[in-house]
Scaffold this motif. Sequence first.
Motif, mmCIF file in Angstrom:
data_model
loop_
_atom_site.group_PDB
_atom_site.id
_atom_site.type_symbol
_atom_site.label_atom_id
_atom_site.label_comp_id
_atom_site.label_asym_id
_atom_site.label_seq_id
_atom_site.Cartn_x
_atom_site.Cartn_y
_atom_site.Cartn_z
ATOM 1 N N GLY A 1 -0.391 6.844 -10.653
ATOM 2 C CA GLY A 1 -0.597 6.819 -12.096
ATOM 3 C C GLY A 1 -2.001 6.525 -12.587
ATOM 4 N N VAL A 2 -2.951 6.281 -11.679
ATOM 5 C CA VAL A 2 -4.347 6.079 -12.091
ATOM 6 C C VAL A 2 -5.253 6.860 -11.149
ATOM 7 N N SER A 3 -6.390 7.298 -11.680
ATOM 8 C CA SER A 3 -7.328 8.024 -10.829
ATOM 9 C C SER A 3 -8.641 7.281 -10.643
ATOM 10 N N ALA B 1 -6.856 3.352 -4.042
ATOM 11 C CA ALA B 1 -5.934 2.937 -2.990
ATOM 12 C C ALA B 1 -5.986 1.424 -2.819
ATOM 13 N N ALA B 2 -4.842 0.854 -2.492
ATOM 14 C CA ALA B 2 -4.732 -0.548 -2.108
ATOM 15 C C ALA B 2 -4.762 -0.578 -0.585
ATOM 16 N N LEU B 3 -5.676 -1.380 -0.014
ATOM 17 C CA LEU B 3 -5.881 -1.385 1.434
ATOM 18 C C LEU B 3 -5.263 -2.598 2.101
ATOM 19 N N ASP B 4 -4.891 -2.402 3.366
ATOM 20 C CA ASP B 4 -4.478 -3.539 4.179
ATOM 21 C C ASP B 4 -5.668 -3.962 5.048
ATOM 22 N N LYS B 5 -5.476 -4.883 5.960
ATOM 23 C CA LYS B 5 -6.572 -5.422 6.769
ATOM 24 C C LYS B 5 -7.241 -4.388 7.667
ATOM 25 N N SER B 6 -6.518 -3.338 8.055
ATOM 26 C CA SER B 6 -7.071 -2.343 8.974
ATOM 27 C C SER B 6 -7.755 -1.175 8.266
ATOM 28 N N ALA B 7 -7.907 -1.261 6.949
ATOM 29 C CA ALA B 7 -8.507 -0.217 6.115
ATOM 30 C C ALA B 7 -7.554 0.948 5.862
ATOM 31 N N SER C 1 -2.467 -9.215 -14.279
ATOM 32 C CA SER C 1 -3.399 -9.132 -13.148
ATOM 33 C C SER C 1 -3.395 -7.711 -12.584
ATOM 34 N N LEU C 2 -4.446 -7.398 -11.840
ATOM 35 C CA LEU C 2 -4.484 -6.094 -11.172
ATOM 36 C C LEU C 2 -3.293 -5.945 -10.233
ATOM 37 N N GLN C 3 -2.964 -7.016 -9.519
ATOM 38 C CA GLN C 3 -1.824 -6.976 -8.593
ATOM 39 C C GLN C 3 -0.536 -6.620 -9.329
ATOM 40 N N THR C 4 -0.324 -7.227 -10.484
ATOM 41 C CA THR C 4 0.888 -6.958 -11.260
ATOM 42 C C THR C 4 0.943 -5.502 -11.689
ATOM 43 N N VAL C 5 -0.188 -4.964 -12.134
ATOM 44 C CA VAL C 5 -0.224 -3.562 -12.573
ATOM 45 C C VAL C 5 -0.001 -2.633 -11.391
ATOM 46 N N VAL C 6 -0.612 -2.922 -10.256
ATOM 47 C CA VAL C 6 -0.396 -2.100 -9.056
ATOM 48 C C VAL C 6 1.081 -2.130 -8.666
ATOM 49 N N ASP C 7 1.690 -3.308 -8.714
ATOM 50 C CA ASP C 7 3.118 -3.421 -8.390
ATOM 51 C C ASP C 7 3.972 -2.594 -9.347
ATOM 52 N N LEU D 1 3.011 0.088 -11.104
ATOM 53 C CA LEU D 1 2.749 1.518 -10.932
ATOM 54 C C LEU D 1 3.333 2.049 -9.628
ATOM 55 N N GLY D 2 3.297 1.218 -8.602
ATOM 56 C CA GLY D 2 3.820 1.613 -7.300
ATOM 57 C C GLY D 2 2.767 2.294 -6.433
ATOM 58 N N LEU D 3 3.070 2.371 -5.151
ATOM 59 C CA LEU D 3 2.177 2.957 -4.173
ATOM 60 C C LEU D 3 2.768 4.237 -3.630
ATOM 61 N N GLY D 4 1.884 5.152 -3.274
ATOM 62 C CA GLY D 4 2.342 6.450 -2.786
ATOM 63 C C GLY D 4 1.799 6.782 -1.413
ATOM 64 N N GLU D 5 1.168 7.929 -1.323
ATOM 65 C CA GLU D 5 0.688 8.489 -0.059
ATOM 66 C C GLU D 5 -0.196 7.504 0.709
ATOM 67 N N GLU D 6 0.002 7.465 2.011
ATOM 68 C CA GLU D 6 -0.849 6.639 2.873
ATOM 69 C C GLU D 6 -2.178 7.333 3.096
ATOM 70 N N VAL D 7 -3.253 6.548 3.092
ATOM 71 C CA VAL D 7 -4.595 7.070 3.329
ATOM 72 C C VAL D 7 -5.332 6.138 4.288
ATOM 73 N N ASP D 8 -6.306 6.691 5.010
ATOM 74 C CA ASP D 8 -7.131 5.893 5.910
ATOM 75 C C ASP D 8 -8.565 6.013 5.412
#
Length: 65
Positions: A31-33, A18-24, A48-54, A56-63
């Motif tokens: 596409g990756v586990s 997961a990619a986190l924001d400031k509040s965790a 860069s990791l940022q480029t690959v994350v961009d 692949l895209g982001l999905g479900e929100e997690v806390d």
Amino acid sequence: MTLRLVQFRTKDGARAVAALDKSAAGQVVQGVSTSYELARQAIAQKASLQTVVDRLGLGEEVDIR
């Protein structure tokens, strides 16, 4: 912006990244586990990791707390 990544286990025991924001709060990277898998993709793509994350895209929100 700083990219913060965590690898964790979902409720069903599967690995995910997961990619986190400031509040965790964050979103699952599609596409990756594992963080290792994400890093290997970045190296293979010479990106860069940022480029690959961009890409692949982001999905479900997690806390993660």
